[in-house]
Design a protein around this motif. Structure first.
Motif, short mmCIF file in Angstrom:
data_model
loop_
_atom_site.label_atom_id
_atom_site.label_comp_id
_atom_site.label_asym_id
_atom_site.label_seq_id
_atom_site.Cartn_x
_atom_site.Cartn_y
_atom_site.Cartn_z
N THR A 175 13.13 17.12 -9.21
CA THR A 175 13.69 16.51 -10.41
C THR A 175 12.62 15.79 -11.23
OG1 THR A 175 14.29 14.57 -9.08
CG2 THR A 175 16.00 16.24 -9.44
N GLY A 176 11.36 15.95 -10.85
CA GLY A 176 10.27 15.32 -11.56
C GLY A 176 9.65 16.25 -12.58
N ALA A 177 8.83 15.69 -13.47
CA ALA A 177 8.20 16.48 -14.52
C ALA A 177 7.21 17.50 -13.97
CB ALA A 177 7.51 15.56 -15.52
N ASP A 178 6.70 17.27 -12.77
CA ASP A 178 5.76 18.21 -12.17
C ASP A 178 6.47 19.30 -11.38
OD1 ASP A 178 3.20 19.17 -11.89
OD2 ASP A 178 2.73 17.94 -10.14
N GLY A 179 7.80 19.30 -11.42
CA GLY A 179 8.58 20.35 -10.79
C GLY A 179 8.95 21.44 -11.79
N PRO A 180 9.69 22.45 -11.36
CA PRO A 180 9.98 23.61 -12.22
C PRO A 180 11.20 23.47 -13.11
CG PRO A 180 10.80 24.00 -10.01
CD PRO A 180 10.13 22.65 -9.97
N LEU A 181 11.88 22.31 -13.07
CA LEU A 181 13.19 22.21 -13.72
C LEU A 181 13.14 22.55 -15.20
CD1 LEU A 181 16.19 21.49 -13.65
CD2 LEU A 181 15.54 19.08 -13.95
N LEU A 182 12.27 21.91 -15.96
CA LEU A 182 12.24 22.14 -17.40
C LEU A 182 11.90 23.58 -17.73
CD1 LEU A 182 12.32 21.21 -20.35
CD2 LEU A 182 9.92 20.52 -20.11
N GLY A 183 10.86 24.11 -17.10
CA GLY A 183 10.46 25.49 -17.39
C GLY A 183 11.55 26.48 -17.06
N LEU A 221 16.41 17.56 -24.80
CA LEU A 221 16.13 16.30 -24.12
C LEU A 221 15.85 16.62 -22.67
CD1 LEU A 221 16.06 13.17 -23.80
CD2 LEU A 221 18.52 13.32 -23.29
N ALA A 222 14.69 16.20 -22.16
CA ALA A 222 14.34 16.37 -20.75
C ALA A 222 14.01 15.01 -20.17
CB ALA A 222 13.16 17.32 -20.60
N ALA A 223 14.92 14.45 -19.38
CA ALA A 223 14.73 13.14 -18.76
C ALA A 223 14.58 13.35 -17.26
CB ALA A 223 15.89 12.22 -19.08
N PHE A 224 13.39 13.07 -16.75
CA PHE A 224 13.05 13.37 -15.36
C PHE A 224 13.13 12.13 -14.48
CE2 PHE A 224 10.47 16.21 -18.07
CZ PHE A 224 10.89 17.45 -17.60
N ASP A 225 13.24 12.36 -13.20
CA ASP A 225 13.15 11.30 -12.19
C ASP A 225 11.71 11.27 -11.64
OD1 ASP A 225 13.87 9.28 -10.46
OD2 ASP A 225 15.42 10.42 -9.41
N HIS A 226 11.40 10.23 -10.89
CA HIS A 226 10.19 10.12 -10.05
C HIS A 226 8.88 10.06 -10.83
CE1 HIS A 226 13.06 12.18 -7.08
NE2 HIS A 226 13.03 10.89 -6.81
N GLU A 227 8.92 9.65 -12.11
CA GLU A 227 7.66 9.48 -12.83
C GLU A 227 6.84 8.35 -12.24
OE1 GLU A 227 4.89 7.85 -15.84
OE2 GLU A 227 6.59 6.84 -14.89
N GLU A 228 7.51 7.32 -11.76
CA GLU A 228 6.79 6.14 -11.27
C GLU A 228 6.03 6.38 -9.98
OE1 GLU A 228 6.33 3.66 -13.01
OE2 GLU A 228 7.96 3.54 -14.47
N ASN A 229 6.25 7.51 -9.31
CA ASN A 229 5.47 7.80 -8.10
C ASN A 229 4.84 9.19 -8.15
OD1 ASN A 229 7.67 9.44 -7.58
ND2 ASN A 229 8.39 8.29 -5.80
N GLY A 230 4.59 9.71 -9.35
CA GLY A 230 3.79 10.93 -9.45
C GLY A 230 4.49 12.16 -9.97
N SER A 231 5.81 12.13 -10.10
CA SER A 231 6.58 13.24 -10.71
C SER A 231 6.65 14.49 -9.85
CB SER A 231 5.99 13.61 -12.10
OG SER A 231 6.13 12.56 -13.00
N ARG A 265 20.67 17.43 -12.44
CA ARG A 265 20.16 17.63 -11.08
C ARG A 265 19.66 16.28 -10.58
NH1 ARG A 265 15.16 21.58 -9.55
NH2 ARG A 265 16.57 23.21 -10.38
N GLY A 266 20.41 15.68 -9.64
CA GLY A 266 20.02 14.38 -9.13
C GLY A 266 19.91 13.36 -10.23
N GLY A 267 18.73 12.74 -10.34
CA GLY A 267 18.49 11.74 -11.37
C GLY A 267 17.83 12.30 -12.61
N ALA A 268 17.97 13.60 -12.86
CA ALA A 268 17.35 14.24 -14.03
C ALA A 268 18.42 14.95 -14.85
CB ALA A 268 16.27 15.23 -13.61
N ILE A 269 18.18 15.04 -16.16
CA ILE A 269 19.04 15.79 -17.05
C ILE A 269 18.17 16.56 -18.04
CG2 ILE A 269 19.31 13.81 -18.61
CD1 ILE A 269 22.11 14.87 -19.30
N VAL A 270 18.51 17.82 -18.28
CA VAL A 270 17.91 18.61 -19.34
C VAL A 270 19.06 19.10 -20.22
CG1 VAL A 270 16.51 20.60 -19.99
CG2 VAL A 270 15.97 19.32 -17.89
N ALA A 271 19.03 18.73 -21.49
CA ALA A 271 20.08 19.11 -22.44
C ALA A 271 19.45 19.79 -23.63
CB ALA A 271 20.86 17.87 -22.89
N TRP A 272 20.14 20.79 -24.20
CA TRP A 272 19.60 21.52 -25.34
C TRP A 272 20.74 21.99 -26.24
CZ3 TRP A 272 20.39 23.17 -20.51
CH2 TRP A 272 20.98 24.42 -20.30
N TYR A 273 20.38 22.20 -27.51
CA TYR A 273 21.36 22.64 -28.49
C TYR A 273 20.85 23.92 -29.14
CZ TYR A 273 24.30 22.77 -32.64
OH TYR A 273 25.17 23.16 -33.62
#
Length: 432
Positions: free
Chosen positions: A276-284, A262-272, A61-69
């Motif tokens: 696609t940031g860690a403070d969004g719902p993507l990972l959950g 693996l959860a690699a998020f975007d937008h950490e440098e400005n608050g997430s 999703r955009g600049g983020a990737i969540v991958a799992w096995y």
């Protein structure tokens, strides 16, 4: 390590390739996905119904990737073991109306993203890269990886105060790069140039997410090549290590007891705070859908999350030989000393005692040394996706990383062995 880490430079060589090929978060996740595809992973669309089959899967999703096995026979309540990282780095990003200039110079209007060391961007040969969006809603990656732009510094003859007062840069007036000559600034020139470069018909691009990058390639440094200099180590070093670790676990003959992620998020440098940031719902959302796709209930979801552990991997500060007083006097992480465990009792990092035990076990299993980092009490402490992940999803999170110098510079510095050591620790963690 059972063998000196210097014999394992293949990982660092591959990191250099990854850094050079990933001038934007969009390129970084595309390159991570390509590596995972070679390990047998397949992309799943968020708009499709998911099945509960085993194997490797990933979402872009955009600049983020969540991958799992998902191992064979994994129960719906099987916990996850997550490596978290971020794909973005501080830089100069193109404004909506990019074409500007004055006094016979053609310039590109840029906005400051995150907290870059502005002086490090001066007098650098810069390329431009990112994502173009077409009229039909599709996207294309673009990368002009040659000297195209430059932010020229003012000659000392025109500002003698620099020697006495230091360099003072105005983000609006002094950071606009030049990219050519011409008295007439024409709206649309930059995008037309990028359309031609990417082989896109003229007028088809209606949206863009573009940024500048130094075109100087990563390089080994030092008498014995024991250091690595390069761009965007904060935090593509962790993205690369996490990708390698997940691919290694998925390719192993033994099945992991948990579900590695693996959860690699975007937008950490400005608050997430983005989709696609860690403070969004993507990972959950991805983790929950994985549980439900395997026939799980809300109770299974709660059990899985309760047993989940996340290593939030981000770069940290190695002790600086010229500014040692800025560090805690008893905690001096050194490059090539192994990954660092980050601790802050005010929860700027998410590590606690039980988290330390988790990381210790992974490092011991991988025969990897590790170090501890804590900030000088007189200095403010940075933060990561770790506390956000812990609070948003209610999962145990531990902050770790690799110690570097020149963080947020256009060109950062780390030990050449540390990326391999980090990947070894992450692999052992995901296997547990």
């Amino acid at each position: 390590m059972t063998e000196p880490a210097r014999f394992h430079r293949g990982h660092t060589d591959d990191l250099m390739t990854f850094l050079a090929a990933s001038p934007s978060p969009y390129h970084a996740v595309a390159n991570a996905a390509e590596r995972l595809e070679k390990a047998g992973f397949r992309q799943v669309a968020e708009t499709d119904a998911w099945d509960g089959t085993s194997g490797g899967k990933y979402v872009l999703r955009g600049g983020a990737i969540v991958a799992w096995y998902v191992p064979e026979g994994a129960a719906p309540h099987t916990p996850f073991r997550i490596v978290g990282a971020h794909t973005d780095s501080p830089n100069l990003r193109v404004k909506p109306l990019p074409d500007s200039g004055a006094h016979g110079w053609r310039q590109v209007a840029v906005e400051i993203y995150g907290g870059p060391l502005l002086n490090s961007w001066l007098d650098r040969d810069l390329g431009i890269a990112g994502r173009l969006t077409l009229r039909d809603g599709s996207t294309r990656l673009v990368n002009v990886d040659r000297p195209l732009l430059r932010v020229p510094q003012l000659a000392i003859h025109l500002d003698r105060s620099v020697t006495a007062d230091g360099l003072k840069l105005d983000k609006q007036r002094h950071m606009q790069p030049v990219w050519g000559l011409g008295r007439d600034v024409r709206d649309g020139d930059l995008i037309a140039f990028l359309e031609e470069t990417a082989g896109i018909p003229a007028g088809e691009v209606t949206g863009w997410d573009l940024m500048t990058h130094s075109v100087e390639p990563p390089a080994y440094l030092g008498r014995d090549h024991e250091l690595l200099a390069g761009p965007r180590m904060d935090n593509l070093l962790s993205v690369h290590a996490g990708t390698a670790a997940l691919a290694a676990v998925a390719s192993s003959s033994s099945q992991p007891a948990s579900i590695p992620v693996l959860a690699a998020f975007d937008h950490e440098e400005n608050g997430s705070q983005s989709d696609t940031g860690a403070d969004g719902p993507l990972l959950g959302t991805v983790l929950e859908r994985s549980v439900f796709a395997r026939g799980g209930s809300f109770e299974d979801r709660a059990r899985a999350f309760a047993g989940t552990v996340c290593l939030s991997s981000d770069t940290g500060h190695a002790v600086h030989p010229n500014y040692a007083e800025r560090h805690d006097p008893t905690h001096h992480p050194r490059v090539n000393g192994g990954p660092i465990l980050k601790v802050n009792v005010n929860n700027r990092y998410a590590t606690d005692g039980s988290g330390r035990a988790e990381f210790t076990a992974a490092c011991e299993a991988a025969d990897v040394p590790f170090q501890s980092f804590v900030s000088n009490n007189s200095m403010p402490c940075g933060t990561t996706i770790g506390p956000i992940t812990a609070a948003r999803h209610g999962i145990k999170t531990v902050d770790i990383g690799v110690a570097i110098l020149s963080m947020h510079s256009v060109r950062e510095l780390c030990g050449a062995d540390d990326p391999f050591l980090l990947a070894g620790a992450l692999t052992a963690f995901l296997e547990r």
